[in-house]
Enzyme design. Structure first.
Site, PDB file in Angstrom:
ATOM      1  N   SER A  97      -4.786  74.267  75.964  1.00 35.89           N
ATOM      2  CA  SER A  97      -3.324  74.199  75.800  1.00 35.89           C
ATOM      3  C   SER A  97      -2.868  75.676  75.064  1.00 35.89           C
ATOM      4  O   SER A  97      -3.139  76.719  75.487  1.00 35.89           O
ATOM      5  CB  SER A  97      -2.837  73.082  74.804  1.00 35.89           C
ATOM      6  N   ASP A 231      -0.804  66.465  84.659  1.00 32.38           N
ATOM      7  CA  ASP A 231      -0.565  67.168  83.447  1.00 32.38           C
ATOM      8  C   ASP A 231       1.018  67.144  83.220  1.00 32.38           C
ATOM      9  O   ASP A 231       1.681  67.999  83.958  1.00 32.38           O
ATOM     10  CB  ASP A 231      -1.177  68.438  82.952  1.00 32.38           C
ATOM     11  N   HIS A 260      -2.928  65.770  79.949  1.00 33.83           N
ATOM     12  CA  HIS A 260      -3.338  66.909  79.239  1.00 33.83           C
ATOM     13  C   HIS A 260      -4.348  67.169  78.310  1.00 33.83           C
ATOM     14  O   HIS A 260      -4.748  68.268  77.988  1.00 33.83           O
ATOM     15  CB  HIS A 260      -1.985  67.342  78.544  1.00 33.83           C
TER      16      HIS A 260
END
Length: 280
Positions: A97, A231, A260
């Site tokens: 991320s 996601d 995610h």
């Protein structure tokens, strides 16, 4: 616990596990978490003979909570100091991320001028090349989404936001309540609440509005992208599928129907893909 004194007077917490003489793997965590979120992968790879290292980004976890420097350039510069401190070369970098953005900026800002630092990289659910709908990326996530997060922090406090995110879109527990894990939500919340308010607040701008296009173009090492096909926070169509086209040696694995939080919800599969990539 090991801490590194940074040149601006702040301190960085880090973990250095596994085989001290093994190939180094350096992990960068997502917002607003810390190095604990990589423990499953670190334990797995450490037992495979690798030296596994993860830090708490400034403002997160056990590291200092400075008022300034909550931006991608500074994150990458902090990480370079850790590389120098531990005398790391020929490392594989792994970022999730926001940590994927940190890795990309490190590659473009530092590894591109010193090819001895990094030999491979893995971006997991990464925010690259651009997450938000800035002028260079009009199809990105509307900036109003991130402003809503900031407004929640202002009006209700970060605790509310940090409970709502893992309870819903981070792990897609809102879409698949049958998978809901209160333990995982609590772990995410506990990590997030260790971070500093100003740091997580400013980092929202860093992860949503930073453009990593040129960093990816500069990168000529093998890069594996792993992304969840479902996601909701970092949509694969606007990130990984664009990022892989910018990389000279990029490859992409999409986990169909995945969320995610892949290092947690798909830990075994991520571990297997990491090990295969490291050995390739």
């Amino acid at each position: 616990m090991p801490f590194l004194d940074l040149i601006d007077g702040n301190s960085m917490f880090y973990k250095d596990w596994g085989n001290i003489t093994g190939p180094p793997v350096v992990f960068s965590h997502g917002w607003p978490l810390n190095s604990d979120n990589w423990e499953n992968q670190m334990h797995f790879l450490g037992n495979q003979g690798y030296r596994v290292i993860a830090h708490d980004r400034r403002g997160h976890g056990r590291s200092s909570q400075p008022w300034t420097g909550n931006d991608m350039d500074t994150y990458a510069d902090d990480l370079l100091q850790l590389f120098v401190h531990l005398n790391l070369t020929d490392a594989t970098m792994v970022g999730h991320s926001t940590g994927g953005g940190e890795v990309a900026r490190f590659l473009g800002r530092h590894a591109s001028t010193d090819p001895t630092l990094v030999s491979k990289a893995v971006l997991v659910g990464a925010i690259t090349p651009v997450l938000g709908a800035i002028p260079s990326n009009p199809s990105g996530v509307p900036l109003s989404v991130f402003e809503n997060d900031r407004e929640t922090i202002r009006k209700q406090g970060r605790a509310q936001l940090f409970w709502d995110l893992p309870s819903g879109p981070f792990f897609n527990f809102d879409l698949h309540p049958e998978n809901k894990s209160l333990a995982l939500i609590q772990s995410w919340f506990d990590q997030a609440m260790q971070a500093g308010l100003v740091n997580v607040f400013d980092c929202i701008t860093a992860f949503s509005e930073t453009d990593f296009t040129e960093d990816l173009k500069k990168t000529d090492i093998p890069v594996l992208l792993i992304h969840g096909g479902e996601d909701k926070l970092v949509p694969v169509e606007n990130t990984a599928k664009k990022a892989v086209k910018l990389l000279k040696k990029g490859s992409l694995k999409v986990y169909d129907g995945a969320d995610h939080g892949l290092p947690n919800t798909y830990a075994e599969r991520v571990n297997g893909d990491l090990l295969e990539f490291l050995r390739s």
